[in-house]
Write an enzyme that holds these catalytic residues in place. Sequence first.
Site, PDB file in Angstrom:
ATOM      1  N   HIS A   7     -36.672   8.180 -10.518  1.00  0.00           N
ATOM      2  CA  HIS A   7     -36.295   8.210 -11.935  1.00  0.00           C
ATOM      3  C   HIS A   7     -35.605   6.922 -12.353  1.00  0.00           C
ATOM      4  O   HIS A   7     -35.143   6.161 -11.506  1.00  0.00           O
ATOM      5  CB  HIS A   7     -35.385   9.411 -12.258  1.00  0.00           C
ATOM      6  CG  HIS A   7     -34.052   9.397 -11.597  1.00  0.00           C
ATOM      7  ND1 HIS A   7     -33.798  10.037 -10.399  1.00  0.00           N
ATOM      8  CD2 HIS A   7     -32.869   8.839 -11.966  1.00  0.00           C
ATOM      9  CE1 HIS A   7     -32.531   9.868 -10.062  1.00  0.00           C
ATOM     10  NE2 HIS A   7     -31.943   9.133 -10.995  1.00  0.00           N
ATOM     11  N   HIS A  79     -29.311   2.911 -13.919  1.00  0.00           N
ATOM     12  CA  HIS A  79     -29.792   2.668 -12.558  1.00  0.00           C
ATOM     13  C   HIS A  79     -31.242   3.115 -12.406  1.00  0.00           C
ATOM     14  O   HIS A  79     -31.779   3.803 -13.261  1.00  0.00           O
ATOM     15  CB  HIS A  79     -28.908   3.356 -11.506  1.00  0.00           C
ATOM     16  CG  HIS A  79     -28.960   4.859 -11.518  1.00  0.00           C
ATOM     17  ND1 HIS A  79     -28.073   5.623 -12.244  1.00  0.00           N
ATOM     18  CD2 HIS A  79     -29.784   5.735 -10.888  1.00  0.00           C
ATOM     19  CE1 HIS A  79     -28.342   6.909 -12.060  1.00  0.00           C
ATOM     20  NE2 HIS A  79     -29.383   6.999 -11.246  1.00  0.00           N
ATOM     21  N   GLU A 130     -30.133   3.618  -6.773  1.00  0.00           N
ATOM     22  CA  GLU A 130     -29.841   4.884  -6.106  1.00  0.00           C
ATOM     23  C   GLU A 130     -30.969   5.160  -5.131  1.00  0.00           C
ATOM     24  O   GLU A 130     -32.146   4.965  -5.460  1.00  0.00           O
ATOM     25  CB  GLU A 130     -29.756   6.021  -7.134  1.00  0.00           C
ATOM     26  CG  GLU A 130     -29.499   7.389  -6.511  1.00  0.00           C
ATOM     27  CD  GLU A 130     -29.470   8.517  -7.520  1.00  0.00           C
ATOM     28  OE1 GLU A 130     -28.994   9.601  -7.165  1.00  0.00           O
ATOM     29  OE2 GLU A 130     -29.946   8.327  -8.677  1.00  0.00           O
TER      30      GLU A 130
END
Length: 134
Positions: A7, A79, A130
């Site tokens: 994502h 992010h 991440e």
Amino acid sequence: MIGRLNHVAIAVPDLDAAAAQYRNTLGAEVGAPQDEPDHGVTVVFITLPNTKIELLHPLGEGSPIQAFLDRNPAGGIHHMCFEVEDIHAARDALLASGARVLGGGEPRIGAHGKPVLFLHPKDFNGCLIELEQL
């Protein structure tokens, strides 16, 4: 090491308005808000055919997203999240290469119920990364 893009996270000042924009203007499938107190955020996931968008909004005092929104009042990309098969092996390889892992280096459970780690943006061209274990 990294797998597919899981994502892209966008910090938003108004979660309801942002979710409505994706739902009503773009016709996207928008999930329900989900509080993540361990991370200081409320999230809404938008499901796309090939990935997801994660809308982030501050939850509680000291939320890291509030600090981001203080610097970027209109919101913005916060992010990118990539999948990894083994988060501990990924962490160890990154540390050996000189990359910095945030939060003490130990994985925490993320919004999908899976272990996650964050990598310092200064090590990745200004982008917070991440990693999420499959």
